[in-house]
Design an enzyme around this catalytic site. Structure first.
Site, PDB file in Angstrom:
ATOM      1  N   LYS A  86      17.330 -32.330  -1.173  1.00 33.44           N
ATOM      2  CA  LYS A  86      16.788 -32.978  -0.027  1.00 33.44           C
ATOM      3  C   LYS A  86      16.956 -31.940   0.967  1.00 33.44           C
ATOM      4  O   LYS A  86      17.032 -31.998   2.457  1.00 33.44           O
ATOM      5  CB  LYS A  86      17.786 -34.166   0.381  1.00 33.44           C
ATOM      6  CG  LYS A  86      19.292 -33.961   0.465  1.00 33.44           C
ATOM      7  CD  LYS A  86      19.744 -35.174   1.159  1.00 33.44           C
ATOM      8  CE  LYS A  86      21.298 -35.087   1.374  1.00 33.44           C
ATOM      9  NZ  LYS A  86      21.986 -36.006   1.965  1.00 33.44           N
ATOM     10  N   SER A 126      10.056 -39.999   3.771  1.00 33.86           N
ATOM     11  CA  SER A 126      10.494 -39.401   4.863  1.00 33.86           C
ATOM     12  C   SER A 126       9.269 -39.221   5.943  1.00 33.86           C
ATOM     13  O   SER A 126       8.184 -39.309   5.830  1.00 33.86           O
ATOM     14  CB  SER A 126      10.910 -37.876   4.604  1.00 33.86           C
ATOM     15  OG  SER A 126      11.294 -37.232   5.734  1.00 33.86           O
ATOM     16  N   TYR A 151      10.168 -29.094   0.117  1.00 30.88           N
ATOM     17  CA  TYR A 151      11.062 -30.434  -0.002  1.00 30.88           C
ATOM     18  C   TYR A 151       9.981 -31.673   0.416  1.00 30.88           C
ATOM     19  O   TYR A 151       9.861 -32.670  -0.155  1.00 30.88           O
ATOM     20  CB  TYR A 151      12.044 -30.596   0.933  1.00 30.88           C
ATOM     21  CG  TYR A 151      12.651 -31.828   1.482  1.00 30.88           C
ATOM     22  CD1 TYR A 151      13.149 -32.684   0.545  1.00 30.88           C
ATOM     23  CD2 TYR A 151      12.222 -32.300   2.525  1.00 30.88           C
ATOM     24  CE1 TYR A 151      13.511 -34.063   0.742  1.00 30.88           C
ATOM     25  CE2 TYR A 151      12.574 -33.598   3.118  1.00 30.88           C
ATOM     26  CZ  TYR A 151      13.309 -34.407   2.090  1.00 30.88           C
ATOM     27  OH  TYR A 151      13.610 -35.716   2.693  1.00 30.88           O
ATOM     28  N   LYS A 155       7.828 -35.002  -1.329  1.00 38.39           N
ATOM     29  CA  LYS A 155       7.845 -36.541  -0.690  1.00 38.39           C
ATOM     30  C   LYS A 155       6.178 -36.832  -0.577  1.00 38.39           C
ATOM     31  O   LYS A 155       6.283 -37.932  -1.030  1.00 38.39           O
ATOM     32  CB  LYS A 155       8.451 -36.689   0.733  1.00 38.39           C
ATOM     33  CG  LYS A 155      10.015 -36.371   0.652  1.00 38.39           C
ATOM     34  CD  LYS A 155      10.518 -37.363  -0.165  1.00 38.39           C
ATOM     35  CE  LYS A 155      12.031 -37.161  -0.322  1.00 38.39           C
ATOM     36  NZ  LYS A 155      12.801 -38.031  -1.705  1.00 38.39           N
ATOM     37  N   TYR A 177      12.060 -42.488   5.895  1.00 36.46           N
ATOM     38  CA  TYR A 177      13.138 -42.585   6.692  1.00 36.46           C
ATOM     39  C   TYR A 177      12.907 -42.038   7.541  1.00 36.46           C
ATOM     40  O   TYR A 177      12.413 -40.687   7.646  1.00 36.46           O
ATOM     41  CB  TYR A 177      14.311 -42.118   5.936  1.00 36.46           C
ATOM     42  CG  TYR A 177      14.591 -42.458   4.505  1.00 36.46           C
ATOM     43  CD1 TYR A 177      14.197 -44.068   4.387  1.00 36.46           C
ATOM     44  CD2 TYR A 177      15.266 -41.923   3.343  1.00 36.46           C
ATOM     45  CE1 TYR A 177      14.468 -44.655   2.794  1.00 36.46           C
ATOM     46  CE2 TYR A 177      15.773 -42.327   2.397  1.00 36.46           C
ATOM     47  CZ  TYR A 177      15.343 -43.651   2.011  1.00 36.46           C
ATOM     48  OH  TYR A 177      15.477 -44.393   0.822  1.00 36.46           O
ATOM     49  N   ASN A 179      15.800 -40.433  10.665  1.00 36.35           N
ATOM     50  CA  ASN A 179      17.015 -39.198  10.712  1.00 36.35           C
ATOM     51  C   ASN A 179      18.425 -40.374  10.446  1.00 36.35           C
ATOM     52  O   ASN A 179      18.881 -40.787  11.226  1.00 36.35           O
ATOM     53  CB  ASN A 179      17.227 -38.503  11.727  1.00 36.35           C
ATOM     54  CG  ASN A 179      16.221 -37.334  11.868  1.00 36.35           C
ATOM     55  OD1 ASN A 179      14.913 -37.778  12.045  1.00 36.35           O
ATOM     56  ND2 ASN A 179      16.759 -36.276  11.718  1.00 36.35           N
ATOM     57  N   ARG A 293      14.723 -23.497  16.148  1.00 34.87           N
ATOM     58  CA  ARG A 293      14.879 -23.340  14.685  1.00 34.87           C
ATOM     59  C   ARG A 293      13.356 -23.360  14.119  1.00 34.87           C
ATOM     60  O   ARG A 293      12.727 -24.218  14.579  1.00 34.87           O
ATOM     61  CB  ARG A 293      15.696 -24.500  14.094  1.00 34.87           C
ATOM     62  CG  ARG A 293      15.764 -24.446  12.593  1.00 34.87           C
ATOM     63  CD  ARG A 293      16.875 -25.543  12.014  1.00 34.87           C
ATOM     64  NE  ARG A 293      16.624 -27.089  12.390  1.00 34.87           N
ATOM     65  CZ  ARG A 293      17.264 -27.861  11.816  1.00 34.87           C
ATOM     66  NH1 ARG A 293      18.369 -27.512  11.316  1.00 34.87           N
ATOM     67  NH2 ARG A 293      16.583 -29.032  12.032  1.00 34.87           N
TER      68      ARG A 293
HETATM   69  N1  UFG Z   1      19.789 -29.220  15.542  1.00 38.25           N
HETATM   70  C1  UFG Z   1      20.441 -28.411  16.287  1.00 38.25           C
HETATM   71  N2  UFG Z   1      21.435 -27.764  15.856  1.00 38.25           N
HETATM   72  C2  UFG Z   1      21.939 -28.168  14.680  1.00 38.25           C
HETATM   73  C3  UFG Z   1      21.327 -28.893  13.684  1.00 38.25           C
HETATM   74  C4  UFG Z   1      20.238 -29.516  14.045  1.00 38.25           C
HETATM   75  O1  UFG Z   1      20.269 -28.324  17.501  1.00 38.25           O
HETATM   76  O2  UFG Z   1      22.803 -27.302  14.189  1.00 38.25           O
HETATM   77  C5  UFG Z   1      18.652 -30.075  16.005  1.00 38.25           C
HETATM   78  C6  UFG Z   1      17.552 -29.918  15.317  1.00 38.25           C
HETATM   79  O3  UFG Z   1      16.844 -28.704  15.835  1.00 38.25           O
HETATM   80  C7  UFG Z   1      16.698 -31.094  15.539  1.00 38.25           C
HETATM   81  C8  UFG Z   1      17.805 -32.330  15.626  1.00 38.25           C
HETATM   82  O4  UFG Z   1      18.973 -31.545  15.779  1.00 38.25           O
HETATM   83  O5  UFG Z   1      16.007 -31.099  16.605  1.00 38.25           O
HETATM   84  C9  UFG Z   1      18.044 -32.640  14.165  1.00 38.25           C
HETATM   85  O6  UFG Z   1      17.970 -31.994  13.101  1.00 38.25           O
HETATM   86  P1  UFG Z   1      18.349 -32.511  11.788  1.00 38.25           P
HETATM   87  O7  UFG Z   1      18.626 -31.101  10.818  1.00 38.25           O
HETATM   88  O8  UFG Z   1      19.424 -33.262  11.689  1.00 38.25           O
HETATM   89  O9  UFG Z   1      17.399 -33.180  11.199  1.00 38.25           O
HETATM   90  P2  UFG Z   1      15.592 -32.728  11.156  1.00 38.25           P
HETATM   91  O10 UFG Z   1      15.047 -33.741  11.831  1.00 38.25           O
HETATM   92  O11 UFG Z   1      15.492 -31.260  11.021  1.00 38.25           O
HETATM   93  O12 UFG Z   1      15.378 -33.157   9.476  1.00 38.25           O
HETATM   94  C10 UFG Z   1      15.599 -34.513   8.931  1.00 38.25           C
HETATM   95  C11 UFG Z   1      16.062 -34.489   7.681  1.00 38.25           C
HETATM   96  C12 UFG Z   1      15.039 -33.878   6.513  1.00 38.25           C
HETATM   97  C13 UFG Z   1      13.685 -34.944   6.845  1.00 38.25           C
HETATM   98  C14 UFG Z   1      13.207 -34.560   8.277  1.00 38.25           C
HETATM   99  C15 UFG Z   1      12.216 -35.564   8.528  1.00 38.25           C
HETATM  100  O13 UFG Z   1      17.181 -33.597   7.260  1.00 38.25           O
HETATM  101  O14 UFG Z   1      15.453 -34.253   5.206  1.00 38.25           O
HETATM  102  O15 UFG Z   1      14.557 -35.299   9.089  1.00 38.25           O
HETATM  103  O16 UFG Z   1      11.760 -35.126  10.004  1.00 38.25           O
HETATM  104  F1  UFG Z   1      12.820 -34.201   6.196  1.00 38.25           F
END
Ligand code: UFG
Length: 336
Positions: A86, A126, A151, A155, A177, A179, A293
């Site tokens: 994942k 997802s 990844y 899905k 899902y 978050n 990012r």
């Molecule tokens: N973020 C930060 N700093 C960090 C980590 C994350 O600012 O150190 C921010 C990211 O930029 C984003 C938010 O926090 O805006 C959430 O980031 P996550 O990495 O926690 O989650 P994502 O939305 O990027 O990803 C999640 C799941 C994936 C899935 C995705 C679907 O981890 O498996 O949601 O949108 F595919």
């Protein structure tokens, strides 16, 4: 007689919480997990919470023959399928491993189910399948886009395979899902940190615990109220309960295939998540604003009306509860 449900990846983060809620709802879950991102200790947590230690097989789902034996020995009624890799970033570096594990794994499972005449499946999908939606909140009819990462593509392809299979007498519910965060309120099960977390909430709790120096907020120049990205964070216990409702729904629905968004319907910015963490725990978090990012979408949150009305499921736990439970889980982890 209690119905037996096989849970692949049942020792993982969402899997273990789902096993607990399945037991509470009167089902007999059996776990199939290859321990690639979990440990057998999770069984202790499940047992302490639920009073039951489920049967657990250490097996990779690519082992079709062994899977068949398990499904038929236990007279399994349905499968909840979590077992998959994942990590978005890792999938870009190791695409073949991701396609092999997530797609060949799904096909192996479907073959074993076909052989043993197990026809009901709940699949972990997802919100990544929507990419950056043009209209928010996003509902199940919103267009799907080309996945940004291998990844995400596993899905999307998984969903497509299941739609085709549904025409051959196989019933599927896809749960998309948003978050998932937090941990069980008992702090007996939660997300096991392996290396540096990619996700926001484990990074926040590890920073507060002193495991990491500082959190970097990835960008504050997005078109959102405070400039940081918006996500729909959902408590893992609420998410687990959606699986119980999905299994119940599979037993009675005539539809061979349906998809449901599983979110709270409320978007939160990164800064709001940090604020909720600080407010709930009283800890001031060391963070800085950094660059965007790569691959991050600006904003997404769910319209979960379909899950509310058809599954009879609704998220109940708010962001403060998510932060409190994530923190309590972090606090009981052995220090490094
Ligand atoms: N973020 C930060 N700093 C960090 C980590 C994350 O600012 O150190 C921010 C990211 O930029 C984003 C938010 O926090 O805006 C959430 O980031 P996550 O990495 O926690 O989650 P994502 O939305 O990027 O990803 C999640 C799941 C994936 C899935 C995705 C679907 O981890 O498996 O949601 O949108 F595919």
């Amino acid at each position: 007689m209690s119905k037996t449900i096989a849970v692949t990846g049942g020792l993982g983060f969402i899997g273990s919480h789902t096993v607990v809620e399945m037991i509470k709802a009167g089902y007999t879950p059996i776990i199939i997990d290859d321990l690639s991102n979990s440990t057998l200790n999770v069984l202790d947590g499940i047992e302490k919470i639920s009073g039951i230690r489920p049967v657990c097989y250490t097996l990779n789902i690519l082992e079709t023959t062994e899977l068949e034996a398990i499904l038929s020995t236990h007279r399994v009624e349905a499968v909840i399928h979590f077992a998959a890799f994942k990590a978005v970033g890792e999938s870009v570096i190791k695409p073949l491993e991701y396609y092999h594990n997530n797609i060949s794994g799904l096909i192996s499972l479907l073959n074993a189910m076909k052989k043993t005449n197990v026809r009901n499946l709940v699949f972990s999908s997802s919100c990544t399948v929507y990419g950056q939606p043009k209209e928010l909140p996003v509902n199940e009819l919103s267009p799907m886009i080309k996945a940004e990462s291998p990844y995400g593509n596993t899905k999307k392809i998984g969903e497509e395979i299941l739609i085709d299979i549904s025409k051959t007498g196989h019933k599927t519910i896809l749960l998309r899902y948003f978050n998932p965060v937090g941990a069980h309120p008992s702090a007996l099960i939660g997300e096991l940190p392996l290396g540096i977390p990619n996700n926001l909430v484990p990074f926040i709790t590890q920073t507060a615990a002193g495991w990491r120096n500082q959190l970097t907020v990835f960008g504050n120049d997005y078109k959102t109220p405070d400039g940081t990205c918006i996500r729909d964070y959902i408590h893992v216990v609420d998410l687990a309960l959606a699986h119980v409702k999905a299994v119940e729904h599979l037993e009675k629905t005539e539809l061979m295939y349906s998809a449901f968004n599983i979110g709270t319907g409320k978007g939160s910015t990164v800064l709001e998540v940090i604020e909720a963490f600080e407010e709930t725990t009283g800890i001031s978090l060391n963070y800085k604003i950094g660059k965007r990012r790569d691959g991050d979408i600006e904003k997404v949150w769910a319209d979960s009306t379909k899950a509310n009305t058809e599954l009879g499921w609704k998220a109940n736990l708010d962001l403060n509860q998510m932060m409190k439970d994530a923190w309590e889980w972090q606090c009981q982890l052995p220090t490094k």
